[in-house]
Design a protein around this motif. Structure first.
Motif, PDB file in Angstrom:
ATOM      1  N   ILE A 172       0.820  -1.217   0.000  1.00 53.56           N
ATOM      2  CA  ILE A 172       0.000   0.000   0.000  1.00 53.56           C
ATOM      3  C   ILE A 172       0.857   1.271   0.000  1.00 53.56           C
ATOM      4  CG2 ILE A 172      -1.684   1.347   1.320  1.00 53.56           C
ATOM      5  CD1 ILE A 172      -2.992  -1.295   2.142  1.00 53.56           C
ATOM      6  N   PRO A 173       1.891   1.398   0.841  1.00 50.66           N
ATOM      7  CA  PRO A 173       2.715   2.613   0.763  1.00 50.66           C
ATOM      8  C   PRO A 173       3.351   2.806  -0.614  1.00 50.66           C
ATOM      9  CG  PRO A 173       3.131   1.467   2.823  1.00 50.66           C
ATOM     10  CD  PRO A 173       2.293   0.548   1.983  1.00 50.66           C
ATOM     11  N   GLU A 174       3.782   1.708  -1.234  1.00 52.77           N
ATOM     12  CA  GLU A 174       4.382   1.806  -2.564  1.00 52.77           C
ATOM     13  C   GLU A 174       3.342   2.203  -3.606  1.00 52.77           C
ATOM     14  OE1 GLU A 174       8.006  -1.449  -2.285  1.00 52.77           O
ATOM     15  OE2 GLU A 174       5.965  -2.173  -2.560  1.00 52.77           O
ATOM     16  N   ILE A 175       2.117   1.712  -3.448  1.00 54.03           N
ATOM     17  CA  ILE A 175       1.033   2.085  -4.372  1.00 54.03           C
ATOM     18  C   ILE A 175       0.749   3.584  -4.268  1.00 54.03           C
ATOM     19  CG2 ILE A 175      -1.448   1.846  -4.800  1.00 54.03           C
ATOM     20  CD1 ILE A 175      -1.141  -1.123  -3.961  1.00 54.03           C
ATOM     21  N   LEU A 176       0.656   4.085  -3.040  1.00 57.22           N
ATOM     22  CA  LEU A 176       0.365   5.508  -2.866  1.00 57.22           C
ATOM     23  C   LEU A 176       1.495   6.383  -3.419  1.00 57.22           C
ATOM     24  CD1 LEU A 176      -1.241   5.400   0.688  1.00 57.22           C
ATOM     25  CD2 LEU A 176      -2.407   5.784  -1.489  1.00 57.22           C
ATOM     26  N   ASP A 177       2.738   5.948  -3.243  1.00 55.79           N
ATOM     27  CA  ASP A 177       3.856   6.676  -3.857  1.00 55.79           C
ATOM     28  C   ASP A 177       3.707   6.689  -5.376  1.00 55.79           C
ATOM     29  OD1 ASP A 177       4.976   7.173  -1.399  1.00 55.79           O
ATOM     30  OD2 ASP A 177       6.462   5.558  -1.519  1.00 55.79           O
ATOM     31  N   GLY A 178       3.291   5.549  -5.933  1.00 51.47           N
ATOM     32  CA  GLY A 178       3.104   5.454  -7.380  1.00 51.47           C
ATOM     33  C   GLY A 178       1.979   6.337  -7.882  1.00 51.47           C
ATOM     34  N   CYS A 179       0.934   6.472  -7.064  1.00 49.55           N
ATOM     35  CA  CYS A 179      -0.169   7.368  -7.441  1.00 49.55           C
ATOM     36  C   CYS A 179       0.299   8.817  -7.500  1.00 49.55           C
ATOM     37  CB  CYS A 179      -1.318   7.241  -6.446  1.00 49.55           C
ATOM     38  SG  CYS A 179      -2.180   5.655  -6.492  1.00 49.55           S
ATOM     39  N   GLU A 180       1.201   9.178  -6.592  1.00 52.78           N
ATOM     40  CA  GLU A 180       1.658  10.567  -6.551  1.00 52.78           C
ATOM     41  C   GLU A 180       2.675  10.867  -7.653  1.00 52.78           C
ATOM     42  OE1 GLU A 180       3.066  13.936  -3.301  1.00 52.78           O
ATOM     43  OE2 GLU A 180       2.767  11.867  -2.657  1.00 52.78           O
ATOM     44  N   ASP A 181       3.504   9.873  -8.026  1.00 52.08           N
ATOM     45  CA  ASP A 181       4.518  10.148  -9.054  1.00 52.08           C
ATOM     46  C   ASP A 181       4.064   9.758 -10.461  1.00 52.08           C
ATOM     47  OD1 ASP A 181       4.886   7.381  -9.453  1.00 52.08           O
ATOM     48  OD2 ASP A 181       6.672   7.280  -8.198  1.00 52.08           O
ATOM     49  N   ASP A 182       2.779   9.448 -10.627  1.00 54.61           N
ATOM     50  CA  ASP A 182       2.160   9.184 -11.930  1.00 54.61           C
ATOM     51  C   ASP A 182       2.474   7.800 -12.509  1.00 54.61           C
ATOM     52  OD1 ASP A 182       0.931  11.645 -11.942  1.00 54.61           O
ATOM     53  OD2 ASP A 182       2.512  12.616 -13.108  1.00 54.61           O
TER      54      ASP A 182
END
Length: 534
Positions: free
Chosen positions: A226-236
């Motif tokens: 989940i933390p990696e997914i949210l980082d991915g959402c923010e960096d496109d």
């Protein structure tokens, strides 16, 4: 849990660490008090003087983030006093000598300074645990939600193996799951590297098995946490997100970061039973049925699979989760149809060895359910894991050094901030926040402050205070208390208003990728009243 819940009532020795059991798992907590009444020894280690500490033979009020140091210190005592189970270690384990070398450095004197406790208590706790014929360790997210959480669990395993308490009745390593079907979600492949039954997505034979069963080509790529997914959402790098039965806008660390991530994706779908704080950000909301409106199973903290039966028809346009998912996959071109949840359990049994003998027919016949592993239709289930032998062959000691938390207090942010749950609310209050009686008992966010700290800062019980970290700031109500140490602040994370997770740290455990929710550095000041601000 390697053992069963019912064993708690007749325990000889219980070691509770990183778990406020009477509030977070009240049924198990009540059993612990019953066991104590019957003469059980009780050891408690927690940064807060929780209710069970009042019953403890030894209570150690450790500084948040020092679990591994304490566990190594207890093992040092056991080695020095030769209280370990030599026959068990020789017959059933490996790598003990390497562990002995590591814990030599964790003398009670050194560990007492790290943890902020008395060395006599470390010696007493270790002695009680090691001398018991069987002793169970019970822990929760106070162990796991650290940047060294995986090593914390390994250290618990080391202690249990050292004293021969794995595979033994009334003993074991017993994680207490935070929600009613966390165990079941993990069992069914809700982890980035796993297909159902903890079968790895990168193993060729596993992928071939599931491709044959499902008639589809599968990816062998390990997914994201989940933390990696949210980082991915923010960096496109992630443009679409589907959230099901989760409310990260309250439950996840650094809520400002979470909001940026969720509002940055091109398309957000949320499937839930209520319009949560997360659902309010969604492009599409899929209304799911509650537990009372559907058939299915839950797998609880002791690996017990139990039936859930529909009491009423789904309200409005809501549907069971499985039906929503099936209709989406059918629309996308995968035409597999399920008639009911029973047929899904049949498929689970066919591809998941631990569930191989579990069916609705058997669950209907036994209202108590079945504990996995349950390998075939004649298998009775498995109350205690590793009883005949350790599953991997031999129990592996994993020496783990104590490493300080990722973020520690300094001049700018002088307080240690930690979070947890309370008895009256469940997770993000999506359900309990709608219960009038519970809101009367626990209506709003608050922060626990040691009475000496409060006096120094001229903060009184009920005052409005402002808390700030490197990630955000909130205002909440002061609750002055003597159950936490000076320079430590505690907040329940349940509340959306004055949410604790605006402050918490996103630093991750390098192995599990779980965030360090239990330790952050914050500053505190009295909040200005509206008239003062004007």
């Amino acid at each position: 849990m390697t053992n069963t819940i019912k064993e708690v009532q007749n325990s000889e020795c219980m070691f509770i660490i990183g778990s406020n059991t009477t509030e977070n798992h009240p049924v198990i907590g009540a059993m612990m008090k019953q066991a104590k009444d019957k003469g059980a020894k009780l050891i408690v280690a927690d940064p807060r003087r929780i209710e069970l500490s009042n019953y403890a033979d030894v209570y150690m009020q450790i500084e948040p983030g020092t679990n591994i140091a304490l566990l190594n210190g207890m093992m040092n005592v056991i080695v020095e006093k030769k209280l370990y189970d030599k026959k068990y270690i020789d017959d059933r384990t490996e790598n003990f000598e390497e562990l002995v070398e590591l814990v030599k450095e964790y003398t009670p004197e050194r560990v007492a300074k790290i943890c902020g406790i008395n060395e006599e208590d470390i010696i007493k706790a270790a002695t009680i645990y090691a001398k018991a014929n069987s002793a169970g360790i019970y822990y929760a997210m106070g162990i796991t939600q650290h940047s060294t959480g995986t090593h914390g669990v390994m250290s618990i395993s080391n202690l249990a193996l050292m004293c021969g308490n794995v595979g033994k009745e009334f003993g074991g390593v017993n994680p207490l799951r935070g929600q009613n079907n966390v165990q079941g979600a993990c069992d069914m492949g809700g982890l980035p590297a796993d297909l159902p039954g903890y079968q790895k997505v990168f193993k060729e034979e596993v992928v071939e098995k599931f491709e044959k069963a499902w008639g589809s080509t599968l990816s062998t790529k390990v997914g994201l946490t989940i933390p990696e997914i949210l980082d991915g959402c923010e960096d496109d790098s992630i443009r679409f997100l589907y959230i099901m039965g989760e409310n990260p806008m309250v439950s996840d660390p650094d809520i400002n970061h979470v909001k940026k991530a969720l509002t940055n994706v091109d398309f957000l779908v949320v499937q839930d039973i209520f319009l949560t704080e997360t659902a309010q950000l969604a492009d599409v909301i899929l209304p799911a049925s509650s537990f009372a409106e559907k058939d299915g199973t839950f797998t609880n903290t002791e690996r017990r699979v139990q039936r859930v039966r529909k009491a009423i028809e789904p309200i409005g346009q809501s549907k069971p989760d499985w039906q929503i998912i099936m209709e989406i996959m059918n629309t996308l071109g995968y035409k597999k149809k399920y008639l009911n949840s029973s047929s899904i359990m049949e498929e689970i049994a066919s591809v998941t060895p631990q569930y191989g003998g579990i069916s609705y027919k058997r669950l209907e016949a036994d209202p108590m359910g079945l504990q996995w592993p349950c390998l075939d239709e004649n298998h009775p289930g498995t109350p205690i894991l590793h009883k005949e032998a350790i599953a991997r062959g031999r129990g592996l000691f994993m020496p783990c050094e104590y490493v300080k938390s990722a973020e520690l207090p300094d001049k700018e942010y002088p307080f240690i901030f930690t979070t947890g749950r309370i008895l009256y609310h469940y997770h993000t209050r999506s359900m309990t926040g709608r219960v009038e009686g519970l809101n009367i008992l626990a209506p709003s966010s608050y922060v626990e402050i040691n009475e000496i700290t409060a006096r120094k800062m001229d903060i009184k019980d009920g005052d409005l205070v402002k808390l700030s970290s490197r990630r955000g700031e909130i205002e909440t109500t002061a609750k002055v208390t003597d159950i936490i140490d000076e320079e430590v602040l505690f907040m329940p994370f349940h509340y959306a208003e004055g949410a604790a997770n605006y402050l918490t740290n996103t630093s991750l455990d390098a192995i599990s990728k779980i965030p360090e929710l239990k330790v952050a550095a914050v500053k505190m000041e009295k909040a200005k009243k509206i008239e003062e601000a004007l």
